[in-house]
Design an enzyme around this catalytic site. Structure first.
Site, short mmCIF file in Angstrom:
data_model
loop_
_atom_site.label_atom_id
_atom_site.label_comp_id
_atom_site.label_asym_id
_atom_site.label_seq_id
_atom_site.Cartn_x
_atom_site.Cartn_y
_atom_site.Cartn_z
N PRO A 9 43.53 55.19 64.56
CA PRO A 9 44.71 54.39 64.87
C PRO A 9 44.39 53.11 65.63
O PRO A 9 45.17 52.15 65.59
CB PRO A 9 45.59 55.33 65.72
CG PRO A 9 44.77 56.52 66.05
CD PRO A 9 43.52 56.51 65.21
N LYS A 11 42.11 50.93 64.93
CA LYS A 11 41.92 49.85 63.95
C LYS A 11 43.27 49.33 63.46
O LYS A 11 43.46 48.13 63.28
CB LYS A 11 41.13 50.38 62.74
CG LYS A 11 39.68 50.72 63.02
CD LYS A 11 39.03 51.14 61.71
CE LYS A 11 37.58 51.50 61.88
NZ LYS A 11 36.96 51.92 60.59
N GLU A 32 32.73 59.13 52.20
CA GLU A 32 31.85 58.00 52.53
C GLU A 32 30.54 58.14 51.79
O GLU A 32 29.85 59.15 51.95
CB GLU A 32 31.60 57.94 54.05
CG GLU A 32 32.76 57.33 54.80
CD GLU A 32 32.36 56.73 56.15
OE1 GLU A 32 31.17 56.65 56.46
OE2 GLU A 32 33.28 56.34 56.88
N ASP A 61 34.96 49.26 57.39
CA ASP A 61 33.82 50.06 57.82
C ASP A 61 33.04 49.26 58.86
O ASP A 61 32.59 48.15 58.59
CB ASP A 61 32.93 50.43 56.63
CG ASP A 61 32.00 51.58 56.99
OD1 ASP A 61 32.47 52.54 57.64
OD2 ASP A 61 30.81 51.52 56.66
N PHE A 175 38.87 51.42 71.89
CA PHE A 175 38.47 52.72 71.38
C PHE A 175 36.97 52.70 71.11
O PHE A 175 36.32 51.66 71.24
CB PHE A 175 39.26 53.06 70.09
CG PHE A 175 38.97 52.13 68.93
CD1 PHE A 175 37.98 52.43 68.02
CD2 PHE A 175 39.70 50.96 68.77
CE1 PHE A 175 37.70 51.58 66.96
CE2 PHE A 175 39.43 50.10 67.69
CZ PHE A 175 38.43 50.42 66.79
N GLY A 176 36.44 53.84 70.72
CA GLY A 176 35.04 53.94 70.32
C GLY A 176 34.08 53.42 71.38
O GLY A 176 34.13 53.82 72.55
N ASP A 178 33.94 50.54 72.72
CA ASP A 178 34.44 49.38 73.48
C ASP A 178 34.03 49.37 74.96
O ASP A 178 33.69 48.31 75.49
CB ASP A 178 35.96 49.27 73.37
CG ASP A 178 36.40 48.68 72.03
OD1 ASP A 178 35.55 48.09 71.33
OD2 ASP A 178 37.59 48.79 71.69
N LYS A 196 40.89 41.05 72.52
CA LYS A 196 39.78 41.57 71.71
C LYS A 196 39.81 40.95 70.31
O LYS A 196 38.79 40.50 69.80
CB LYS A 196 39.85 43.11 71.64
CG LYS A 196 38.70 43.72 70.82
CD LYS A 196 38.78 45.23 70.72
CE LYS A 196 37.84 45.73 69.61
NZ LYS A 196 38.00 47.15 69.31
N HIS A 201 34.62 41.31 66.05
CA HIS A 201 34.19 41.45 64.64
C HIS A 201 35.41 41.69 63.74
O HIS A 201 35.56 41.05 62.70
CB HIS A 201 33.23 42.64 64.54
CG HIS A 201 33.73 43.91 65.18
ND1 HIS A 201 34.29 43.95 66.43
CD2 HIS A 201 33.80 45.17 64.71
CE1 HIS A 201 34.65 45.19 66.71
NE2 HIS A 201 34.37 45.95 65.69
O1 LIG Z 1 36.23 55.61 58.97
P1 LIG Z 1 37.58 55.51 59.65
O2 LIG Z 1 38.52 56.61 59.29
O3 LIG Z 1 38.20 54.15 59.48
O4 LIG Z 1 37.37 55.66 61.23
P2 LIG Z 1 36.02 55.57 62.09
O5 LIG Z 1 36.45 55.47 63.51
O6 LIG Z 1 35.06 56.65 61.71
O7 LIG Z 1 35.50 54.18 61.60
P3 LIG Z 1 34.05 53.59 61.29
O8 LIG Z 1 33.23 54.55 60.51
O9 LIG Z 1 34.27 52.23 60.72
O10 LIG Z 1 33.52 53.37 62.74
C1 LIG Z 1 32.19 53.64 63.08
C2 LIG Z 1 32.11 53.88 64.55
O11 LIG Z 1 32.21 52.64 65.22
C3 LIG Z 1 33.26 52.72 66.16
N1 LIG Z 1 33.98 51.45 66.11
C4 LIG Z 1 34.45 50.81 65.02
N2 LIG Z 1 35.09 49.69 65.36
C5 LIG Z 1 35.03 49.62 66.70
C6 LIG Z 1 35.52 48.73 67.65
O12 LIG Z 1 36.24 47.67 67.31
N3 LIG Z 1 35.28 48.98 68.93
C7 LIG Z 1 34.57 50.05 69.32
N4 LIG Z 1 34.08 50.96 68.49
C8 LIG Z 1 34.30 50.74 67.19
C9 LIG Z 1 34.17 53.86 65.76
O13 LIG Z 1 34.78 54.44 66.88
C10 LIG Z 1 33.18 54.81 65.12
O14 LIG Z 1 32.53 55.62 66.08
#
Ligand SMILES: O=P(O)(O)OP(=O)(O)OP(=O)(O)OC[C@H]1O[C@@H](n2cnc3c(O)ncnc32)[C@H](O)[C@@H]1O
Length: 216
Positions: A9, A11, A32, A61, A175-176, A178, A196, A201
């Site tokens: 969510p 993204k 994938e 991705d 998220f992730g 960040d 952000k 990116h």
């Molecule tokens: O594949 P979907 O379902 O879209 O969800 P995902 O979170 O697995 O998406 P990705 O494979 O593209 O993401 C790869 C990793 O990078 C992280 N990520 C992607 N974009 C990010 C961002 O803008 N900021 C921080 N972490 C990010 C994300 O949390 C994943 O751990």
């Protein structure tokens, strides 16, 4: 209406803040493909999702490419976040001399229609002066390369990249990865969604997509 194909969510929040179109999360866990190239993964996802969705789709991705590790975790960022965790990614990077990294994303768009005959090359302006070695692992993708077989659905790709540094976690937004990604003295988790998007990116890829989509 655009279907944003993702389980994430965060993204969708960023795309909603950026785009004028209505963006709806399409929670479809597309298979994938195992590839070193973000564009290939995103293009396959977009084709699979388009067949399952009712309307145009975008797949994003993304990955974090750490210079000291020659671009790791890159396309495997999701797996590494789950299994290792971002705190330990910071701990692994901390003893290295070079804390440089880049976030990169490729957005793949599919609406079942053909695109103009000449695909625009992906804009690499922002890469000037960067060490491209690690980033290239994430894929030098063009629409042509992922065009697939004769009956493959056309997919349009938009790439965004932002350089930064891996730091000890700060901030509770985003998220992730960040909290451990610092750009211009601030981590992405310390920024608002709009802040952000202005530098990230994803923001860069969304800008290219929005400009192209407006003329479609
Ligand atoms: O594949 P979907 O379902 O879209 O969800 P995902 O979170 O697995 O998406 P990705 O494979 O593209 O993401 C790869 C990793 O990078 C992280 N990520 C992607 N974009 C990010 C961002 O803008 N900021 C921080 N972490 C990010 C994300 O949390 C994943 O751990």
């Amino acid at each position: 209406m655009l279907n944003f194909v993702t389980t994430n969510p965060g993204k969708v929040r960023e795309a909603t803040a950026y785009l004028d179109d209505e963006v709806v999360q399409f929670d479809f866990d597309y298979p994938e493909v195992q590839a070193d190239d973000l564009g290939t993964v995103a293009a396959h996802g977009a084709r699979a999702a388009y067949r399952a969705a009712d309307g145009p789709v975008i797949v994003d991705d993304a990955g974090l490419f750490i210079d000291a590790f020659d671009g790791f975790p890159g396309p495997y960022s999701s797996y590494v976040e789950d299994r290792v965790g971002i705190e330990r990614v910071w701990r692994l990077t901390e003893p290295e001399d070079d804390h440089g990294a880049a976030f990169k994303t490729v957005i793949a768009y599919c609406d079942g229609e053909e695109f103009a005959a000449t695909p625009e090359p992906i804009d690499r302006e922002e890469r000037r002066g960067q060490d491209l070695a690690a980033d290239d692992r994430g894929g030098a993708t063009t629409d042509e390369q992922v065009a697939g077989g004769e009956d493959a659905l056309p997919v349009k790709l938009f790439e965004g990249r932002v350089p930064g540094d891996i730091v000890a976690p700060r901030g509770d937004g985003g998220f992730g990865y960040d909290p451990i990604f610092e750009h211009g003295g601030t981590t992405f988790a310390e920024m608002s969604t709009d802040e952000k998007n202005a530098v990230s990116h994803r923001g860069r890829a969304l800008a290219k997509f929005a400009e192209w989509h407006a003329g479609r």
